[in-house]
Scaffold this motif. Structure first.
Motif, mmCIF file in Angstrom:
data_model
loop_
_atom_site.group_PDB
_atom_site.id
_atom_site.type_symbol
_atom_site.label_atom_id
_atom_site.label_comp_id
_atom_site.label_asym_id
_atom_site.label_seq_id
_atom_site.Cartn_x
_atom_site.Cartn_y
_atom_site.Cartn_z
ATOM 1 N N SER A 183 0.968 -1.193 -0.044
ATOM 2 C CA SER A 183 -0.026 -0.052 -0.003
ATOM 3 C C SER A 183 0.790 1.404 0.128
ATOM 4 C CB SER A 183 -0.965 0.040 1.281
ATOM 5 O OG SER A 183 -0.215 0.011 2.461
ATOM 6 N N GLY A 184 0.198 2.263 -0.612
ATOM 7 C CA GLY A 184 0.784 3.536 -0.362
ATOM 8 C C GLY A 184 -0.005 4.658 0.222
ATOM 9 N N LEU A 185 0.124 6.044 0.161
ATOM 10 C CA LEU A 185 -1.005 6.830 0.440
ATOM 11 C C LEU A 185 -2.047 7.071 -0.029
ATOM 12 C CD1 LEU A 185 1.778 9.887 1.081
ATOM 13 C CD2 LEU A 185 1.197 7.944 2.545
ATOM 14 N N PRO A 190 -1.788 14.516 4.269
ATOM 15 C CA PRO A 190 -1.663 15.999 4.048
ATOM 16 C C PRO A 190 -0.157 16.340 4.311
ATOM 17 C CG PRO A 190 -3.774 15.386 4.941
ATOM 18 C CD PRO A 190 -3.039 14.243 4.842
ATOM 19 N N LEU A 191 0.588 15.873 5.223
ATOM 20 C CA LEU A 191 1.745 16.407 5.660
ATOM 21 C C LEU A 191 2.597 15.945 4.721
ATOM 22 C CD1 LEU A 191 1.908 14.941 9.320
ATOM 23 C CD2 LEU A 191 1.531 17.310 8.570
ATOM 24 N N LEU A 226 5.883 18.014 0.022
ATOM 25 C CA LEU A 226 6.472 18.107 -1.400
ATOM 26 C C LEU A 226 6.396 19.504 -1.977
ATOM 27 C CD1 LEU A 226 7.412 16.585 -3.768
ATOM 28 C CD2 LEU A 226 5.019 15.874 -4.270
ATOM 29 N N LEU A 227 5.100 20.282 -1.574
ATOM 30 C CA LEU A 227 4.970 21.518 -2.143
ATOM 31 C C LEU A 227 6.064 22.511 -1.553
ATOM 32 C CD1 LEU A 227 1.043 21.570 -2.071
ATOM 33 C CD2 LEU A 227 2.476 21.457 -3.977
ATOM 34 N N LEU A 228 6.057 22.282 -0.280
ATOM 35 C CA LEU A 228 7.350 23.226 0.047
ATOM 36 C C LEU A 228 8.824 22.933 -0.348
ATOM 37 C CD1 LEU A 228 6.554 23.245 4.142
ATOM 38 C CD2 LEU A 228 6.290 25.028 2.394
ATOM 39 N N LEU A 229 8.957 21.558 -0.821
ATOM 40 C CA LEU A 229 10.282 21.338 -1.297
ATOM 41 C C LEU A 229 10.399 21.847 -2.728
ATOM 42 C CD1 LEU A 229 11.155 17.487 -0.554
ATOM 43 C CD2 LEU A 229 12.425 19.714 -0.151
ATOM 44 N N LEU A 230 9.301 21.764 -3.563
ATOM 45 C CA LEU A 230 9.518 22.584 -4.685
ATOM 46 C C LEU A 230 9.426 24.088 -4.658
ATOM 47 C CD1 LEU A 230 6.399 20.155 -6.453
ATOM 48 C CD2 LEU A 230 8.971 20.041 -6.665
ATOM 49 N N CYS A 286 8.099 19.172 8.273
ATOM 50 C CA CYS A 286 6.683 18.800 7.880
ATOM 51 C C CYS A 286 6.786 17.120 7.549
ATOM 52 C CB CYS A 286 6.161 19.482 7.022
ATOM 53 S SG CYS A 286 4.406 19.159 6.426
ATOM 54 N N LEU A 287 7.833 16.654 6.907
ATOM 55 C CA LEU A 287 8.237 15.345 6.484
ATOM 56 C C LEU A 287 8.358 14.507 7.660
ATOM 57 C CD1 LEU A 287 8.556 13.336 4.236
ATOM 58 C CD2 LEU A 287 10.985 14.341 4.193
#
Length: 267
Positions: free
Chosen positions: A74-76, A124-125, A130-134, A164-165
């Motif tokens: 499984s994944g997210l 969501p975390l 990921l959005l912050l990384l980009l 966050c990660l």
């Protein structure tokens, strides 16, 4: 020359680890290889259905101690059941994880389904990280090419992304351990107990934390190397805050920040 080489190396390190962190987390979020589980489920007796229909036929008792082995990963966002090669079925049957179902624990639910229900709150975390990384990677590239304070801003965003990660990874592990500890009691022998292991996507997500922190430290070091004095930092910050895009006046005899052309400094 030494300062130039140092700045160039730090820029390459920041860009490399920023790209690796963004790519690794993007791959981890998009795939379904976070968790592998093996669960043994005892099927209900087949003659219960016959007796419920009132057929009246006398059926021999069914052995309830022969469990069915279910392999899953499984994944997210998705859960896949792995079928044995000898079965006349597709290698994998995948289902999307339902985020609308209740988050309450059901005592009679299978352990794998309970884990899937519990780890939904961590998605969501990971998406936010990921959005912050980009965003940090984009600002880091701009700060490196423009030689301005966006370098230090990207470092701060890298740190927030890593935190966050880290929260997401801790909550993910806690959710798995909590559901395993509260799994329903069965009459299966210890050799056929529920087992699980983390997949490569989980370790990709965890390794992203290290890459993001290395990128953040590289950007901070690069900023301090370029603008070593307090006056240098004041000039470049004033330029970044000037709405007209020009450089504000500085005092005569002040140190010229590295990377700023002398013709654009007003005396």
């Amino acid at each position: 020359m030494d300062a130039f080489c140092g700045a160039r190396v730090l820029s390459l390190v920041s860009l490399t680890f920023g790209l690796v962190a963004s790519g690794a987390l993007s791959l981890a979020v998009a795939t379904d290889f976070w968790l592998f589980t093996v669960e043994y489920v005892i099927p209900p007796p087949e003659n219960e259905t016959e007796m419920a229909t009132g057929s009246g036929s006398s059926l021999p008792p069914v052995d309830q101690q022969e469990p069915i082995t279910i392999y899953m990963h499984s994944g997210l966002w998705r859960l896949c059941i792995i079928n044995p090669p000898e079965d006349d079925l597709p290698p994998e049957i995948c289902y999307s994880i339902d985020f609308d179902q209740s988050s309450e624990r059901f005592e009679e639910a299978d352990t794998t389904n309970s884990i899937i229900r519990a780890i939904r709150k961590t998605a969501p975390l990971f998406i936010g990280s990921l959005l912050l990384l980009l965003t940090a990677l984009f600002l880091s590239i701009l700060g490196t090419t423009k030689n301005d304070c966006r370098t230090i801003i990207s470092a701060v965003i890298y740190i927030f992304s890593a935190l966050c990660l880290a929260m997401g990874v801790i909550m993910y592990i806690s959710s798995v351990n909590d559901e395993v500890a509260h799994r329903k009691k069965t009459e299966l022998p210890p050799a056929k107990a529920f087992s699980y292991r983390y997949g490569w996507a989980f370790f990709f997500g965890a390794a992203t934390f290290i890459c993001a922190m290395v990128a953040a430290v590289s950007n901070i070091s690069l900023y301090l190397l370029r603008y070593s004095s307090l006056e240098d930092k004041g000039v470049v910050t004033a330029h970044a805050m000037d709405p007209k895009g020009g450089y504000l006046p500085v005092r005569m005899g002040s140190t010229l920040p590295r990377g700023l052309p002398e013709t654009e400094i007003a005396i």
